[in-house]
Motif scaffolding. Structure first.
Motif, PDB file in Angstrom:
ATOM      1  N   LEU A  89       0.834  -1.207   0.000  1.00 54.31           N
ATOM      2  CA  LEU A  89       0.000   0.000   0.000  1.00 54.31           C
ATOM      3  C   LEU A  89       0.867   1.255   0.000  1.00 54.31           C
ATOM      4  N   CYS A  90       0.487   2.235  -0.803  1.00 54.07           N
ATOM      5  CA  CYS A  90       1.243   3.486  -0.924  1.00 54.07           C
ATOM      6  C   CYS A  90       1.389   4.204   0.411  1.00 54.07           C
ATOM      7  N   ALA A  91       0.391   4.144   1.256  1.00 60.76           N
ATOM      8  CA  ALA A  91       0.402   4.874   2.523  1.00 60.76           C
ATOM      9  C   ALA A  91       1.427   4.327   3.510  1.00 60.76           C
ATOM     10  N   VAL A  92       1.884   3.106   3.299  1.00 64.60           N
ATOM     11  CA  VAL A  92       2.739   2.411   4.260  1.00 64.60           C
ATOM     12  C   VAL A  92       4.207   2.558   3.886  1.00 64.60           C
ATOM     13  N   ASP A  93       5.019   2.942   4.878  1.00 65.39           N
ATOM     14  CA  ASP A  93       6.460   3.082   4.659  1.00 65.39           C
ATOM     15  C   ASP A  93       7.252   1.882   5.157  1.00 65.39           C
ATOM     16  N   TYR A  94       6.841   1.311   6.297  1.00 63.36           N
ATOM     17  CA  TYR A  94       7.564   0.183   6.899  1.00 63.36           C
ATOM     18  C   TYR A  94       6.577  -0.762   7.561  1.00 63.36           C
ATOM     19  N   VAL A  95       6.900  -2.068   7.513  1.00 62.00           N
ATOM     20  CA  VAL A  95       6.061  -3.096   8.146  1.00 62.00           C
ATOM     21  C   VAL A  95       6.942  -3.952   9.052  1.00 62.00           C
ATOM     22  N   ILE A  96       6.439  -4.229  10.244  1.00 66.04           N
ATOM     23  CA  ILE A  96       7.118  -5.073  11.217  1.00 66.04           C
ATOM     24  C   ILE A  96       6.140  -6.162  11.651  1.00 66.04           C
ATOM     25  N   VAL A  97       6.534  -7.426  11.582  1.00 63.62           N
ATOM     26  CA  VAL A  97       5.720  -8.518  12.112  1.00 63.62           C
ATOM     27  C   VAL A  97       6.102  -8.681  13.578  1.00 63.62           C
ATOM     28  N   PHE A  98       5.085  -8.751  14.448  1.00 60.64           N
ATOM     29  CA  PHE A  98       5.372  -8.861  15.884  1.00 60.64           C
ATOM     30  C   PHE A  98       4.592 -10.007  16.516  1.00 60.64           C
ATOM     31  N   PRO A  99       5.235 -10.739  17.453  1.00 61.09           N
ATOM     32  CA  PRO A  99       4.595 -11.905  18.056  1.00 61.09           C
ATOM     33  C   PRO A  99       3.799 -11.617  19.330  1.00 61.09           C
ATOM     34  N   GLU A 100       4.013 -10.466  19.966  1.00 61.59           N
ATOM     35  CA  GLU A 100       3.354 -10.183  21.233  1.00 61.59           C
ATOM     36  C   GLU A 100       1.844 -10.022  21.059  1.00 61.59           C
ATOM     37  N   SER A 101       1.116 -10.139  22.146  1.00 57.93           N
ATOM     38  CA  SER A 101      -0.340 -10.003  22.104  1.00 57.93           C
ATOM     39  C   SER A 101      -0.785  -8.546  22.027  1.00 57.93           C
ATOM     40  N   ASN A 102       0.128  -7.621  22.341  1.00 61.39           N
ATOM     41  CA  ASN A 102      -0.180  -6.187  22.181  1.00 61.39           C
ATOM     42  C   ASN A 102       1.077  -5.476  21.695  1.00 61.39           C
TER      43      ASN A 102
END
Length: 163
Positions: A89-102
């Motif tokens: 998506l154009c609006a997104v600069d960076y993505v991080i996958v995270f395992p925590e519940s919050n």
């Protein structure tokens, strides 16, 4: 335009990236979600989040987190596939996958200027409200009214398959 794959970054990289952006005077926004079967509501949420600053980081729940939040049969798509779709998506600069519940640890590591949440929350019901306040992060409620969901989309597809 950057290829989507290059927008997916590791947890170890986010602080350095954020610090470089801050040195450039950029306002950092953080949003998060499962994004299991991307739909129009997700796009509006992320575009609204991007409107709150200059760089948008998006946390995508790991597969184990989605299963815990959404139940059996979820996620439909793997965390890598969901991260790639969000990154495209154009609006997104960076993505991080995270395992925590919050996302409290992510907020502490990234230290964004703004923590964006969808309209299914209010300023009072944001789960990370206390952490955001302690860290001096403004919470913004963004996106359109919550009148669509992945759960409803899946129910519609399942019904169509059985009709």
């Amino acid at each position: 335009m950057r290829p989507a794959e290059t927008k997916i970054v590791s947890r170890a990289e986010i602080s350095g990236i954020a610090n470089n952006l801050r040195k450039q005077g950029k306002r950092i926004v953080f949003a998060n979600g499962c994004f299991d079967i991307l739909h129009a509501g997700h796009v509006r949420y992320l575009e609204g989040a991007r409107g709150e600053g200059d760089a948008l980081f998006v946390g995508v729940n790991a597969d184990s987190g989605v299963q815990g939040l959404k139940g059996a049969g979820r996620p439909v798509l793997t965390e890598r596939a969901r991260a790639l779709l969000v990154a495209a998506l154009c609006a997104v600069d960076y993505v991080i996958v995270f395992p925590e519940s919050n996302v409290e640890r992510l907020l502490a590591e990234l230290r964004p200027d703004v923590h964006a949440k969808g309209t299914d929350y209010t300023a009072e019901t944001v789960p990370e409200k206390a952490t955001a306040e302690r860290l001096g992060i403004r919470v913004a409620i963004v996106g359109d009214a919550k009148n669509h969901s992945t759960r409803e989309l899946l129910q519609t597809v399942r019904k169509a398959l059985h009709d």
